[in-house]
Enzyme design. Structure first.
Site, short mmCIF file in Angstrom:
data_model
loop_
_atom_site.label_atom_id
_atom_site.label_comp_id
_atom_site.label_asym_id
_atom_site.label_seq_id
_atom_site.Cartn_x
_atom_site.Cartn_y
_atom_site.Cartn_z
N ASP A 1 32.61 45.75 41.81
CA ASP A 1 33.30 44.39 41.77
C ASP A 1 33.28 43.53 43.11
OD1 ASP A 1 35.62 43.26 39.56
OD2 ASP A 1 35.73 42.66 41.57
N HIS B 1 33.39 43.77 29.58
CA HIS B 1 33.22 44.86 30.76
C HIS B 1 34.40 45.71 30.59
CE1 HIS B 1 35.15 40.91 32.03
NE2 HIS B 1 35.74 41.95 33.02
N MET B 2 33.93 46.80 31.63
CA MET B 2 34.93 48.18 31.40
C MET B 2 35.12 48.04 33.18
SD MET B 2 34.17 51.95 30.75
CE MET B 2 34.64 51.94 28.86
P1 5GP Z 1 38.20 40.33 34.29
O1 5GP Z 1 39.33 39.73 34.91
O2 5GP Z 1 37.36 39.53 33.56
O3 5GP Z 1 38.45 41.59 33.51
O4 5GP Z 1 37.31 40.88 35.42
C1 5GP Z 1 36.35 40.03 36.10
C2 5GP Z 1 35.89 40.83 37.33
O5 5GP Z 1 34.87 40.34 37.82
C3 5GP Z 1 37.04 40.60 38.25
O6 5GP Z 1 37.68 41.76 39.03
C4 5GP Z 1 36.26 39.83 39.46
O7 5GP Z 1 36.45 40.32 40.71
C5 5GP Z 1 34.81 40.43 39.07
N1 5GP Z 1 33.79 39.11 39.44
C6 5GP Z 1 33.63 37.84 39.06
N2 5GP Z 1 32.69 37.29 39.79
C7 5GP Z 1 31.87 38.40 40.17
C8 5GP Z 1 30.35 38.29 40.77
O8 5GP Z 1 29.77 37.30 40.90
N3 5GP Z 1 30.09 39.67 40.94
C9 5GP Z 1 30.79 40.60 40.69
N4 5GP Z 1 30.26 41.73 41.36
N5 5GP Z 1 31.92 40.72 40.35
C10 5GP Z 1 32.58 39.48 40.02
#
Ligand code: 5GP
Length: 115
Positions: free
Chosen positions: A30, A100-101
């Site tokens: 992340d 995603h997990m």
């Molecule tokens: P959600 O809130 O959708 O469950 O989690 C999305 C996650 O994706 C967040 O923890 C955020 O930090 C991560 N994330 C967002 N954009 C990117 C990116 O461009 N690259 C990576 N490696 N992680 C990302």
């Protein structure tokens, strides 16, 4: 479904710290880690949310768990414990609409939810 940043990472079009990839899933760190270990595991074939899951996705979704176990062992957090999170839609705070997990560990993670 619309393409997302995670689709681009799966295809190698966007840079990421990829720690695992096979025919069904990809795992990468992340970009804003919430714990010493914070890895995202995604199906290569995108599914928007858990609310869109169908039987044809079962192979990839099952693989996400075996990869979570393998990465937890490699990262040294399997023994002490870790948390798997799959946020689904707005009220859960899902930001990226490619299922995603989150694999989180490396410190005490506290209660499951804040009040
Ligand atoms: P959600 O809130 O959708 O469950 O989690 C999305 C996650 O994706 C967040 O923890 C955020 O930090 C991560 N994330 C967002 N954009 C990117 C990116 O461009 N690259 C990576 N490696 N992680 C990302």
């Amino acid at each position: 479904m619309a393409d997302t940043i995670f689709g681009k990472i799966v295809r190698g079009e966007l840079e990421a710290d990829v720690v695992y990839q096979d025919d069904l899933v990809t795992a990468f760190r992340d970009i804003q880690p919430k714990a010493p270990v914070h890895i995202l595991i995604v199906p290569n074939d995108p599914v928007e949310t858990v609310a869109h899951v169908e039987p044809r996705h079962e192979a990839a979704l099952g693989r996400m768990f075996t990869v979570a176990r393998k990465l937890a062992e490699e990262e040294g957090i399997a023994e002490d414990g870790f948390r798997l999170i799959v946020n689904t839609r707005d009220q859960a705070g899902q930001e990226v609409y490619h299922l995603h997990m989150h694999l989180l560990g490396g410190r005490s993670l506290g209660p499951m939810l804040s009040r």
